[in-house]
Design a protein around this motif. Structure first.
Motif, PDB file in Angstrom:
ATOM      1  N   LEU A  44       0.824  -1.208   0.000  1.00 27.29           N
ATOM      2  CA  LEU A  44       0.000   0.000   0.000  1.00 27.29           C
ATOM      3  C   LEU A  44       0.859   1.258   0.000  1.00 27.29           C
ATOM      4  O   LEU A  44       0.510   2.261  -0.616  1.00 27.29           O
ATOM      5  CB  LEU A  44      -0.943  -0.007   1.192  1.00 27.29           C
ATOM      6  N   SER A  47       1.956   2.039  -3.460  1.00 30.35           N
ATOM      7  CA  SER A  47       0.870   2.675  -4.205  1.00 30.35           C
ATOM      8  C   SER A  47       0.812   4.167  -3.911  1.00 30.35           C
ATOM      9  O   SER A  47       0.643   4.980  -4.822  1.00 30.35           O
ATOM     10  CB  SER A  47      -0.460   2.008  -3.844  1.00 30.35           C
ATOM     11  N   ALA A  50       3.739   5.845  -5.650  1.00 28.18           N
ATOM     12  CA  ALA A  50       3.498   5.961  -7.091  1.00 28.18           C
ATOM     13  C   ALA A  50       2.532   7.096  -7.401  1.00 28.18           C
ATOM     14  O   ALA A  50       2.675   7.783  -8.420  1.00 28.18           O
ATOM     15  CB  ALA A  50       2.956   4.644  -7.635  1.00 28.18           C
ATOM     16  N   THR A  51       1.572   7.311  -6.525  1.00 28.89           N
ATOM     17  CA  THR A  51       0.648   8.422  -6.709  1.00 28.89           C
ATOM     18  C   THR A  51       1.387   9.746  -6.608  1.00 28.89           C
ATOM     19  O   THR A  51       1.148  10.672  -7.383  1.00 28.89           O
ATOM     20  CB  THR A  51      -0.474   8.363  -5.653  1.00 28.89           C
TER      21      THR A  51
END
Length: 136
Positions: A44, A47, A50-51
């Protein structure tokens, strides 16, 4: 813009509103933001990283570095620092947040302190982003 452009925009917005309405009953915040806790904190956190490191960052960073008069290298050091900051945040904060079972830092602050703390810091963040957007 022609009527066809407006039609595409209306269909696009309408489609997303319909999709959101159709799917809203099927997922809670934990299911949506944490993958129903079927993933570990590290996945998580990748993620979230990466955002933060989106394609817009890679496209806009060279423009700021090259176009900013007498300060391009300062901006470049900020861009190089972002991955290091993300690594620090992943190691320092994500295990705690994941273990607390919250979906955001604001939910953690409310759980740890009080609702007023969450509301105050949420407002400060929104105002700071509004001013930062205006400056750039």
């Amino acid at each position: 813009m022609s009527w066809l452009d407006y039609l595409v925009i209306v269909v696009y917005i309408g489609g997303f509103l319909w999709l959101g309405q159709r799917l809203k009953a099927h997922a809670s915040g934990t299911q949506y933001f944490l993958g129903d806790r079927s993933f570990g904190w590290f996945v998580l956190s990748l993620s979230a990283a990466a955002t933060q490191l989106s394609s817009a960052s890679f496209i806009s960073a060279p423009a700021f570095v090259g176009a900013k008069a007498a300060g391009g290298l300062v901006w470049l050091t900020y861009e190089f620092a972002v991955p290091l900051a993300m690594i620090f945040l992943i190691v320092a904060f994500f295990p705690t947040l994941y273990g607390a079972g919250v979906v955001s830092i604001y939910a953690f602050l409310e759980q740890r302190f009080a609702r007023s703390t969450r509301l105050l810091l949420s407002a400060v963040f929104q105002l700071s982003r509004a001013f930062a957007t205006r400056v750039c």
